[in-house]
Design an enzyme around this catalytic site. Structure first.
Site, PDB file in Angstrom:
ATOM      1  N   GLY A 358       0.814  -1.212   0.000  1.00  0.00           N
ATOM      2  CA  GLY A 358       0.000   0.000   0.000  1.00  0.00           C
ATOM      3  C   GLY A 358       0.842   1.253   0.000  1.00  0.00           C
ATOM      4  N   GLY A 360       0.352   5.429   1.467  1.00  0.00           N
ATOM      5  CA  GLY A 360      -0.461   6.447   2.121  1.00  0.00           C
ATOM      6  C   GLY A 360       0.142   7.822   1.983  1.00  0.00           C
ATOM      7  N   GLY A 361      -0.425   8.775   2.740  1.00  0.00           N
ATOM      8  CA  GLY A 361       0.023  10.152   2.634  1.00  0.00           C
ATOM      9  C   GLY A 361       1.449  10.354   3.105  1.00  0.00           C
ATOM     10  CG  PHE A 362       2.497  10.581   6.844  1.00  0.00           C
ATOM     11  CD1 PHE A 362       2.723  11.906   6.547  1.00  0.00           C
ATOM     12  CD2 PHE A 362       1.574  10.272   7.816  1.00  0.00           C
ATOM     13  CE1 PHE A 362       2.054  12.916   7.217  1.00  0.00           C
ATOM     14  CE2 PHE A 362       0.897  11.272   8.492  1.00  0.00           C
ATOM     15  CZ  PHE A 362       1.140  12.593   8.191  1.00  0.00           C
ATOM     16  N   GLY A 363       3.880   7.804   3.122  1.00  0.00           N
ATOM     17  CA  GLY A 363       4.861   6.923   2.514  1.00  0.00           C
ATOM     18  C   GLY A 363       4.290   5.561   2.169  1.00  0.00           C
ATOM     19  CB  SER A 364       5.805   2.775   0.388  1.00  0.00           C
ATOM     20  OG  SER A 364       5.862   3.645  -0.716  1.00  0.00           O
ATOM     21  CB  VAL A 365       2.238   0.125   3.883  1.00  0.00           C
ATOM     22  CG1 VAL A 365       2.083  -0.963   4.940  1.00  0.00           C
ATOM     23  CG2 VAL A 365       1.773   1.471   4.432  1.00  0.00           C
ATOM     24  CG  ASP A 478      -6.754  11.272   8.761  1.00  0.00           C
ATOM     25  OD1 ASP A 478      -7.724  11.741   8.135  1.00  0.00           O
ATOM     26  OD2 ASP A 478      -5.734  10.840   8.195  1.00  0.00           O
TER      27      ASP A 478
END
Length: 648
Positions: A358, A360-365, A478
């Site tokens: 995945g 997200g807004g802060f980086g990859s998972v 959030d």
């Protein structure tokens, strides 16, 4: 410890210089062309033979490509804009679909603008009155950029008010005071029972009293702001009295404006089917132009080199201070909590970041596995901003708590500018993917009414624990389907605490420097203090929106919906509840399942009340979800009507 403000400002300025320098290089060295127009063939040098400039009078503005007078053939390639110009006596007239006939007093081809004066009947006490009942096709604004610049909207309120100087409005991604974008009351419209104002169309109704409503069917073409030196209030005064305003026909290739700025004229090549520049100066000046261009390019390259070196220097200092701030927090935090890993250990856990699951807004998972075999999810904070605060928030909140409906933090990593958090792995991904899944089988299997109630109840219990069950109250800020993860048994777990804030349990109101969260789930009070103070009730609002999306299968704020007449989701659902209609689910449902859906919907509508005092606490929400449907009352309408919702 906070990062030095001067260092932040310096880094921001260097980023701007770097961008400007790059743009200058492109503008000096590049030359874009191309705009296909069906036309008969002629040689490029003969363009002005077939499309000569024209005037309506000796001293009037010159009309030439990309504009043309309507006296020419409508199929002629002598014009390339939606502006309809014609002569009326010695005046050039622009036929504007909203303002009607307008006299053109000047044309600036280098800026692609016209200065116009709407022609109205001299006895009209309020010229703007005609725009209230005017209708325009929905796609008119897409077809003709002439009508798009800085649109306004007419709103009517039952009482006079003074705009708050603290309320903010998002104008082209720059936060400005809403008071600068509200003009009125307009005397010729207003009386003792109604007060009419002209506001910028980007303004949300949050900035106005609750009794205000939009009364104009179309966006009012205000003209151009800022770039051409006019404020919104100055333009409002001109449009109210139908005085001189500036409009743009910007919609053709930008090289036409560049031709004019370079002292040339723009023309159209029927052979190459694109626009080009024609030299209208002596050929001897071409050498001077080349020399000047070369000097400018050399200067810009030098500026770019210096800016790059300075930017990297400031960036290095900035990153060092963030690293020091994070390390001081971790030292205070202690080492007895989740395990701290090295970067080499994180690479081994993720098998060199092989399995990305995945982003997200802060980086990859990435999916990984701890040495003991436990599957984990590793979130790399690649796009980290805000002085490492999102990393600190994650560790300071989720690292200290344990609850069945909150994702568990198992470890973290921090070295230099690289940081990561390690969670328990959630195999069924996020609730969002199941609510809005394109695979109807997945949706049918998961989101049956009984399962929806279980998921909503699980999320509510997790939020209740954050608000009431910890030593310090944790506000998430959030809550949304994307941040609700599902384990092997589809039990929900709240995740992503990057925007969270800690406060004392007895602290009812908190202060934020700016709104935080995701559009569509942010409570009204985070935009404007007119709706009340910011508190744990702001999370309750987000939970309500989440539940409405789950029971309806629709997004409450869908960026793909272009129609301005799209019904606001909470309004659509409220209408269904009050008339006791079903929400249109495709599955066959029993009476018990219908009651569960209605219970979820009523609870959600209570949660999204615009006044925070009218929203229940999460403890009350849990009781409502576990209680009987018959004990629930239908809440008052929690919103203004869709025509007054956001005007953007």
């Amino acid at each position: 410890m906070s990062i030095q403000p001067s260092l932040q400002r310096g880094l921001t300025k260097m980023s701007s210089i770097f961008l400007v320098a790059a743009v200058l290089v492109v503008s000096v060295l590049g030359h874009s062309t191309g705009m296909p127009i069906a036309s008969p063939g002629w040689d490029d040098q003969d363009f002005f033979r077939y499309c000569p400039p024209s005037r309506c009078s000796k001293d009037g503005p010159e009309v030439r490509f990309p504009l043309q007078l309507e006296t020419s053939s409508s199929s002629s390639p002598c014009g390339a804009t939606c502006a309809k110009l014609a002569c009326s006596g010695q005046d050039v007239i622009l036929l504007h679909p909203l303002l009607g006939p307008c006299k053109v007093t000047a044309i600036d081809y280098s800026r692609a603008t016209l200065i116009i004066i709407p022609l109205v009947h001299s006895l009209s006490p309020c010229p703007l009155q005609k725009l209230i009942s005017t209708n325009l096709p929905d796609d008119a604004y897409l077809r003709c950029p002439l009508y798009q610049a800085t649109p306004g909207k007419i709103v009517q309120c039952s009482r006079e008010f003074t705009p708050s100087s603290t309320t903010q409005v998002d104008d082209d991604y720059i936060i400005k005071k809403a008071a600068d974008y509200i003009v009125g009351p307009i005397s010729c419209f207003s009386n003792q029972s109604q007060f009419v104002y002209l506001v910028i169309a980007r303004l949300y109704m949050y900035a106005l009293p609750l009794d205000c409503k939009a009364i104009s069917n179309v966006l009012i073409p205000m003209g151009l702001t800022d770039t051409y030196g006019s404020t919104f209030k100055q333009m409002s005064e001109r449009i109210i009295s139908f005085a001189e305003i500036t409009v743009s026909w910007d919609g053709i290739p930008s090289n036409c404006r560049k031709c004019e700025r370079d002292g040339q004229s723009c023309a159209f090549s029927s052979q190459r089917n694109q626009t080009f520049c024609i030299h209208n100066r002596p050929h001897g000046s071409r050498v001077k132009v080349i020399a000047a261009t070369s000097s400018a390019a050399a200067f810009v390259v030098l500026l770019l080199t210096v800016a790059t070196a300075l930017y990297h220097s400031l960036k290095t200092r900035y990153n060092k201070e963030i690293h020091l701030k994070v390390e001081m927090f971790l030292k205070t935090y202690g080492t007895s909590k989740p395990t701290r890993y090295t970067f080499s250990e994180v690479k081994k856990i993720t098998r060199r970041f092989k399995d990305k699951v995945g982003h997200g807004g802060f980086g990859s998972v990435y999916r990984g596995k701890l040495p003991n075999g436990l599957p984990v999810a590793v979130k790399m904070l690649e796009n980290s901003t805000g002085e490492g605060q999102e990393f600190i928030n994650e560790i300071a909140t989720i690292g200290l708590i344990h609850h069945a409906n909150i994702v568990r933090l198992l470890g973290f990593f921090s070295e230099g500018t690289r940081r990561a958090v390690i969670y328990e792995y959630m195999p069924n991904e996020s609730l969002e993917k199941h609510i809005f899944s394109h695979d109807s089988n997945i949706t049918r299997q998961l989101l049956v009414p009984e399962k929806m109630l279980e998921i909503a109840l699980g999320v509510a219990r997790g939020m209740e624990y954050l608000h009431q069950g910890c030593n310090q109250r944790i506000l998430h800020f959030d809550i949304k389907p994307h941040n609700i993860l599902l384990d092997y048994n589809f039990n929900p777990k709240i995740s992503d605490f990057g925007l969270a804030k800690l406060c004392a349990r007895d602290q009812s109101i908190i202060t934020l420097t700016a709104a935080r969260g995701t559009m569509g789930y942010i409570a009204p009070e985070l935009y404007s203090p007119n709706f009340g103070g910011i508190s744990y009730k702001s999370d309750v609002y987000s939970f309500g929106m989440l539940v409405l999306e789950m029971v309806s299968g629709r997004r409450n704020s869908d960026p793909s919906v272009e129609s301005q007449h799209e019904v606001y989701l909470p309004e659509w659902i409220y209408e269904k509840v009050t008339t006791e209609e079903e929400l249109g689910l495709t599955l066959e449902t029993t009476q018990e399942e219908k009651e569960n859906i209605r219970k979820l919907t009523i609870v959600a509508l209570w949660c999204i009340q615009w006044n925070p005092k009218n929203r229940p606490s999460m403890t009350k929400v849990v009781n409502m979800l576990t209680g009987r449907l018959q004990s629930l009352q239908i809440p008052p309408k929690p919103f203004v009507s869709s025509e007054n919702h956001p005007m953007s």
